[in-house]
Design a protein around this motif. Structure first.
Motif, PDB file in Angstrom:
ATOM      1  N   UNK A 154       0.854  -1.180   0.000  1.00 13.36           N
ATOM      2  CA  UNK A 154       0.000   0.000   0.000  1.00 13.36           C
ATOM      3  C   UNK A 154       0.889   1.228   0.000  1.00 13.36           C
ATOM      4  N   UNK A 155       0.432   2.288  -0.646  1.00  4.79           N
ATOM      5  CA  UNK A 155       1.200   3.531  -0.691  1.00  4.79           C
ATOM      6  C   UNK A 155       1.307   4.117   0.711  1.00  4.79           C
ATOM      7  N   UNK A 156       2.428   4.793   0.954  1.00  2.34           N
ATOM      8  CA  UNK A 156       2.671   5.333   2.285  1.00  2.34           C
ATOM      9  C   UNK A 156       1.570   6.285   2.740  1.00  2.34           C
ATOM     10  N   UNK A 157       1.096   7.154   1.839  1.00  4.24           N
ATOM     11  CA  UNK A 157       0.133   8.169   2.272  1.00  4.24           C
ATOM     12  C   UNK A 157      -1.235   7.583   2.627  1.00  4.24           C
ATOM     13  N   UNK A 158      -1.453   6.290   2.334  1.00  3.39           N
ATOM     14  CA  UNK A 158      -2.715   5.630   2.705  1.00  3.39           C
ATOM     15  C   UNK A 158      -2.526   4.597   3.813  1.00  3.39           C
ATOM     16  N   UNK A 159      -1.298   4.389   4.249  1.00  3.95           N
ATOM     17  CA  UNK A 159      -1.010   3.281   5.163  1.00  3.95           C
ATOM     18  C   UNK A 159      -1.620   3.479   6.545  1.00  3.95           C
ATOM     19  N   UNK A 160      -1.398   4.641   7.143  1.00  2.00           N
ATOM     20  CA  UNK A 160      -1.898   4.866   8.504  1.00  2.00           C
ATOM     21  C   UNK A 160      -3.424   4.847   8.515  1.00  2.00           C
ATOM     22  N   UNK A 161      -4.047   5.444   7.503  1.00  2.00           N
ATOM     23  CA  UNK A 161      -5.507   5.422   7.424  1.00  2.00           C
ATOM     24  C   UNK A 161      -6.020   4.002   7.226  1.00  2.00           C
ATOM     25  N   UNK A 162      -5.301   3.199   6.443  1.00  2.00           N
ATOM     26  CA  UNK A 162      -5.708   1.815   6.241  1.00  2.00           C
ATOM     27  C   UNK A 162      -5.671   1.003   7.522  1.00  2.00           C
ATOM     28  N   UNK A 163      -4.682   1.261   8.372  1.00  2.00           N
ATOM     29  CA  UNK A 163      -4.624   0.585   9.669  1.00  2.00           C
ATOM     30  C   UNK A 163      -5.733   1.095  10.581  1.00  2.00           C
ATOM     31  N   UNK A 164      -5.941   2.404  10.594  1.00  2.00           N
ATOM     32  CA  UNK A 164      -6.958   2.998  11.477  1.00  2.00           C
ATOM     33  C   UNK A 164      -8.352   2.464  11.176  1.00  2.00           C
ATOM     34  N   UNK A 165      -8.627   2.156   9.918  1.00  2.00           N
ATOM     35  CA  UNK A 165      -9.948   1.652   9.539  1.00  2.00           C
ATOM     36  C   UNK A 165     -10.027   0.131   9.529  1.00  2.00           C
ATOM     37  N   UNK A 166      -8.964  -0.542   9.969  1.00  2.00           N
ATOM     38  CA  UNK A 166      -9.004  -1.987  10.114  1.00  2.00           C
ATOM     39  C   UNK A 166      -8.801  -2.773   8.840  1.00  2.00           C
ATOM     40  N   UNK A 167      -8.229  -2.155   7.791  1.00  2.00           N
ATOM     41  CA  UNK A 167      -7.986  -2.900   6.554  1.00  2.00           C
ATOM     42  C   UNK A 167      -6.838  -3.897   6.701  1.00  2.00           C
ATOM     43  N   UNK A 168      -5.927  -3.627   7.661  1.00  2.00           N
ATOM     44  CA  UNK A 168      -4.773  -4.483   7.902  1.00  2.00           C
ATOM     45  C   UNK A 168      -4.631  -4.688   9.406  1.00  2.00           C
ATOM     46  N   UNK A 169      -3.908  -5.745   9.777  1.00  2.00           N
ATOM     47  CA  UNK A 169      -3.699  -6.029  11.195  1.00  2.00           C
ATOM     48  C   UNK A 169      -2.571  -5.194  11.792  1.00  2.00           C
ATOM     49  N   UNK A 170      -1.542  -4.925  11.018  1.00  2.04           N
ATOM     50  CA  UNK A 170      -0.445  -4.069  11.481  1.00  2.04           C
ATOM     51  C   UNK A 170       0.353  -3.610  10.279  1.00  2.04           C
ATOM     52  N   UNK A 171       1.218  -2.616  10.517  1.00  2.97           N
ATOM     53  CA  UNK A 171       2.076  -2.100   9.451  1.00  2.97           C
ATOM     54  C   UNK A 171       3.469  -1.877   9.995  1.00  2.97           C
ATOM     55  N   UNK A 172       4.444  -2.084   9.116  1.00  5.92           N
ATOM     56  CA  UNK A 172       5.837  -1.814   9.463  1.00  5.92           C
ATOM     57  C   UNK A 172       6.278  -0.512   8.835  1.00  5.92           C
TER      58      UNK A 172
END
Length: 340
Positions: A154-172
């Protein structure tokens, strides 16, 4: 005179006395009355051992065959009775209540990465395989916690929002721990402290440090959108001298093309790009105050405490230091890493 006929008694079928429950000897032996203060909890009902249950089934089958000889030509009846008595494989030892619970190793954990931040995560140009620090650490966490990491790009500018909305379990992706981000996601314990430094072309002679760069009014610095590097760059030289890019690859390309004079980057990331461009890039001495990096999770994720415990164990047994040494050594050249 004939004696009156006495009607013959009809043959009556003997009935068996009703079965009575046999009390468990452990349950009644020395049992105290309910009102007794020394009363012990009732013992669990006795259960026939498996071998005894099989013996009872066999005895019943043999009895039926002896009482009803006409059934002897059906030897499969006995086999059927025995098969009915036999338990299913594994059923005898399976703990109650766990039949529908999948094993821990069956878990899939979605792990968001950018695949464009050397040496944390990238796609090799020679094999097209994904590699980096995030991949090695995720594999070790999965081994210790019994899950399979499933990586999602996922692109960086969407990563934190994707985690916040539960699309992923975690991000590095080497994410800096900040109070602003902690309002929308949860962070793991910090796994590394980094300094932010200036990445410049190797032939650069106009400035040699952060201070001399800041004093060069015409010099422009690039930083990634939404990154703490961008915020720090604005504080260092003012917004007018900062140029935003979507990805680090674009930043490195702009620097090599002389569209930028420097890139503000975490030192570990900068070392990765220097490794792939040793004859073209260098890091200036000195850096901004250190920042902690951590994994991010959706708010109140049950995975977060598990990851923290595993990270602590990896730090204690030297595993984390070994992986860091592989990917963040000052002279490390990541094989197959993209040029920009």
């Amino acid at each position: 005179m004939k004696a009156p006929k006495i009607p013959a008694k009809k043959a009556t079928r003997k009935t068996r006395p009703p079965k009575r429950d046999v009390p468990c000897p452990k349950q009644n032996a020395g049992a105290a009355t309910p009102s007794s203060p020394s009363a012990k909890p009732r013992h669990a009902p006795c259960v026939r051992p498996l071998a005894l249950r099989h013996a009872v089934c066999i005895a019943r089958a043999v009895t039926r065959l002896s009482v009803f000889p006409q059934l002897r030509f059906v030897p499969l009846l006995a086999a059927g009775l025995l098969a009915a008595c036999a338990p299913r494989p594994g059923a005898e030892s399976a703990p109650a209540g766990n039949a529908s619970t999948p094993p821990t190793s069956a878990r899939n954990v979605t792990f968001a990465v950018e695949n464009g931040y050397v040496p944390f995560n990238f796609i090799r140009t020679d094999t097209r395989d994904a590699e980096g620090w995030d991949y090695d650490v995720a594999a070790e966490l999965g081994r210790r916690l019994g899950f399979t990491p499933v990586f999602r790009e996922i692109a960086w500018d969407s990563m934190i929002q994707g985690i916040a909305t539960g699309q992923f379990d975690l991000a590095g992706n080497g994410i800096t721990i900040t109070d602003e981000r902690a309002r929308v996601v949860d962070f793991s314990d910090g796994y590394m402290t980094v300094n932010q430094r200036l990445l410049v072309r190797r032939d650069e002679t106009r400035f040699t440090s952060l201070a001399t760069f800041a004093a060069s009014a015409a010099a422009r610095v690039g930083a990634q959108k939404g990154n703490t590097n961008y915020t720090k760059a604005e504080k260092l030289v003012g917004p007018a001298r900062v140029v935003a890019f979507d990805s680090f690859g674009e930043l490195i390309q702009a620097l090599l093309n002389r569209d930028l004079d420097a890139v503000l980057i975490d030192d570990v990331g900068g070392q990765g790009y220097v490794g792939t461009h040793r004859e073209k890039l260098k890091l200036l001495e000195g850096g901004l105050p250190g920042q902690d990096l951590g994994f991010i999770f959706p708010k109140n994720s049950p995975l977060r405490p598990e990851i923290n415990l595993a990270l602590a164990a990896m730090r204690a047994d030297g595993t984390l230091a070994r992986i860091n040494g592989k990917w963040f050594a000052p002279n490390f050249i990541p094989a197959g890493a993209p040029a920009h």
